[in-house]
Scaffold this motif. Structure first.
Motif, mmCIF file in Angstrom:
data_model
loop_
_atom_site.group_PDB
_atom_site.id
_atom_site.type_symbol
_atom_site.label_atom_id
_atom_site.label_comp_id
_atom_site.label_asym_id
_atom_site.label_seq_id
_atom_site.Cartn_x
_atom_site.Cartn_y
_atom_site.Cartn_z
ATOM 1 N N THR A 48 21.356 9.352 -46.347
ATOM 2 C CA THR A 48 20.607 8.120 -46.574
ATOM 3 C C THR A 48 20.668 7.685 -48.033
ATOM 4 O O THR A 48 20.351 6.549 -48.351
ATOM 5 C CB THR A 48 19.120 8.312 -46.210
ATOM 6 O OG1 THR A 48 18.537 9.260 -47.116
ATOM 7 C CG2 THR A 48 18.946 8.771 -44.778
ATOM 8 N N ASP A 88 17.663 13.359 -47.264
ATOM 9 C CA ASP A 88 18.946 13.981 -46.956
ATOM 10 C C ASP A 88 18.812 15.496 -46.824
ATOM 11 O O ASP A 88 19.414 16.106 -45.927
ATOM 12 C CB ASP A 88 19.988 13.633 -48.022
ATOM 13 C CG ASP A 88 20.396 12.171 -47.964
ATOM 14 O OD1 ASP A 88 20.122 11.509 -46.933
ATOM 15 O OD2 ASP A 88 20.978 11.688 -48.951
ATOM 16 N N HIS A 91 17.206 16.135 -43.498
ATOM 17 C CA HIS A 91 18.175 15.905 -42.419
ATOM 18 C C HIS A 91 19.138 17.088 -42.321
ATOM 19 O O HIS A 91 19.466 17.532 -41.223
ATOM 20 C CB HIS A 91 18.959 14.618 -42.660
ATOM 21 C CG HIS A 91 18.193 13.374 -42.360
ATOM 22 N ND1 HIS A 91 18.670 12.117 -42.643
ATOM 23 C CD2 HIS A 91 16.973 13.179 -41.796
ATOM 24 C CE1 HIS A 91 17.780 11.209 -42.260
ATOM 25 N NE2 HIS A 91 16.738 11.830 -41.752
ATOM 26 N N GLU A 94 8.826 11.264 -43.802
ATOM 27 C CA GLU A 94 9.656 10.057 -43.881
ATOM 28 C C GLU A 94 8.799 8.798 -43.717
ATOM 29 O O GLU A 94 8.967 7.823 -44.459
ATOM 30 C CB GLU A 94 10.733 10.134 -42.793
ATOM 31 C CG GLU A 94 11.818 9.109 -42.919
ATOM 32 C CD GLU A 94 12.905 9.325 -41.896
ATOM 33 O OE1 GLU A 94 13.957 9.862 -42.265
ATOM 34 O OE2 GLU A 94 12.702 8.951 -40.718
ATOM 35 N N HIS A 113 10.155 2.753 -36.175
ATOM 36 C CA HIS A 113 10.718 4.039 -36.573
ATOM 37 C C HIS A 113 9.874 5.184 -36.003
ATOM 38 O O HIS A 113 10.408 6.173 -35.503
ATOM 39 C CB HIS A 113 10.784 4.109 -38.106
ATOM 40 C CG HIS A 113 11.883 4.936 -38.631
ATOM 41 N ND1 HIS A 113 13.192 4.526 -38.657
ATOM 42 C CD2 HIS A 113 11.882 6.183 -39.170
ATOM 43 C CE1 HIS A 113 13.943 5.463 -39.192
ATOM 44 N NE2 HIS A 113 13.166 6.482 -39.505
#
Length: 106
Positions: A12, A18, A21, A64, A81
């Motif tokens: 991202t 990141d 993730h 997030e 989201h």
């Protein structure tokens, strides 16, 4: 063999996101490896790994969404989201419930 390969599609550009993730990709790959292991305690290993995935996923999604709020992202996007996050958790829980359908190597 990895189920997910870390590549630019997961990046991202936000180091915190990141890293999270990447941790999720690693956990899913760990679960994939455990599914096909010949361990005597395979069910215990699978249960532990799955629980860590669910816990980390919820942590990551919450983090997030908090980041989006802090950055002033439109609340409609955050709601969308959030719904996607909830759907993802439901999908992995459904996959877990169907794990017996995965054929194991002999």
């Amino acid at each position: 063999m990895d189920a997910f390969v870390w590549d630019q599609d997961f990046i991202t550009g936000l180091s915190q996101v990141d890293e999270q993730h990447h941790n999720l990709v690693d956990l899913f790959n760990e679960l994939n490896t455990s599914l096909f292991s010949q361990s005597t305690d395979q069910e215990g290993v699978l249960s532990d790994t799955f629980a860590r995935i669910v816990d980390y996923t919820r942590f990551h999604f919450r983090d997030e969404e908090d980041l989006m709020h802090a950055e002033g992202v439109d609340s409609r996007h955050i709601q969308m989201h959030h719904a996607t996050h909830e759907q993802f958790v439901q999908q992995i829980q459904a996959m877990w419930e169907r794990r017996g359908a995965v054929s194991h190597p002999v």
